[in-house]
Enzyme design. Structure first.
Site: not given
Ligand code: FAD
Length: 287
Positions: A17, A109, A165, A176, A272
């Site tokens: 990544e 976030d 999802k 993560q 890196k």
């Molecule tokens: P979601 O899947 O929407 O989940 C977020 C929260 O909502 C969780 O607590 C989940 O349990 C809850 N939730 C999900 N669906 C529902 C529902 N239907 N009803 C009620 N609650 C629900 N951030 C960036 O800004 N840019 C990036 O490029 C980036 N890359 C990432 C790559 C990876 C592999 C990982 C693990 C994280 C990355 N992140 C990135 C961080 C990520 O955007 C954050 O962790 C963010 O807070 C959650 O994103 P998500 O897509 O997991 O959200």
């Protein structure tokens, strides 16, 4: 190339990544670093979107450059938290125009001072995935959290949301970072039991800055195993030693995962090339 084809080969898949630059003047240095990583021939590379200090504007440019110069397939990240439907449409068109078929669909976030969630076009990554499915034939990845997402009340709830999802059309998951493989093994057992069957890539972070990772883990709630804490205590103030120890720890984690049947490894290589090269070298007879 769609990443589902890679995951279906039954062979180990190791990916790196990288993140795009924050400003235009850094684009050439980021292109150079990411090309060097791509020249190591990982199975694919992912490019973040507005994370890790990069901005969303250059994600497609960096991904396109990797595909064109090194012929390595890419996965472009896309977040929806502060985007309108029109902005998502624009980004999807850019991906198609630039030959990128794989999207890591994320909520992102929630920024400080964000508007009320009811005003957003997409509340969760699952809604973004449903929407992307109507817009083209993409291979779609999603994020998952072996230690639970920080906003979730508990892991059971988080896994139920993860299931939504996957049901929305997520083709694979990337975790993560975690520093104790037992956490990943327990998580995999629980999601498989919950009926989630898509491929899961294990996210491995080679730690090269001890002080920084201790702070990140305090915020994210990631567990740092005692063995790793000792490494940080001993080497955090010696950058070269910390880098060597961090790469060795990550390599050991990867070898243990592969030995236990986890075939998909995603390395947070953080632009890196030296770290990525060392990991590839350490695994040269294993992959
Ligand atoms: P979601 O899947 O929407 O989940 C977020 C929260 O909502 C969780 O607590 C989940 O349990 C809850 N939730 C999900 N669906 C529902 C529902 N239907 N009803 C009620 N609650 C629900 N951030 C960036 O800004 N840019 C990036 O490029 C980036 N890359 C990432 C790559 C990876 C592999 C990982 C693990 C994280 C990355 N992140 C990135 C961080 C990520 O955007 C954050 O962790 C963010 O807070 C959650 O994103 P998500 O897509 O997991 O959200």
């Amino acid at each position: 190339m769609k990443l589902t084809e890679l995951f279906a080969t039954g062979k180990p898949v190791l990916s790196f990544e990288v993140f795009p630059p924050k400003t235009t003047d850094k684009i050439e240095s980021v292109k150079k670093a990411t090309e060097e990583i791509a020249a190591l021939h990982p199975a694919f590379m992912s490019v973040t979107y507005g994370a890790g200090g990069g901005t969303s504007a250059y994600t497609v440019a960096i991904a396109k450059n990797i595909q064109e110069t090194q012929k390595v397939p890419t996965l472009a990240h896309l977040t929806c938290v502060s985007s309108t439907r029109e902005q998502i449409d624009h980004q999807l068109s850019l991906l198609v125009e630039n030959g990128i078929e794989n999207i890591m669909a994320l909520r992102g976030d929630i920024p400080e001072g964000a508007s009320a969630p009811e005003e957003w076009s997409f509340q969760h990554a699952s809604e973004l995935i449903t929407y992307i499915k109507t817009k083209g034939d993409f291979c779609i990845g999603g994020a998952c959290y072996p230690e639970g997402h920080p906003e979730s009340a508990n892991q059971r709830e988080d896994i139920q949301n993860l299931k939504k999802k996957v049901e929305a059309g997520c083709d694979f998951l990337t975790t993560q970072m975690f520093f104790d493989n037992n956490i990943l093994y327990n998580f995999l057992y629980k999601i498989r039991e919950a009926g989630i069957q898509v491929p899961v890539a294990a996210g491995i972070m080679p730690v090269t800055n001890g002080r920084q990772i201790a702070r990140i883990c305090r915020i994210s709630g990631n567990a740092l195993p005692p063995r790793f804490k000792q490494i940080i205590d001993r080497f955090a103030d010696h950058p070269a030693a910390m880098k060597q120890a961090g790469v060795a720890f990550a390599t050991e984690q990867i070898i243990d995962l592969l030995a236990n049947g986890v075939e998909h490894i995603h390395v947070y290589s953080m632009n890196k090339p030296d770290v990525a090269a060392k990991i590839m070298d350490n695994l040269s007879k294993i992959l």
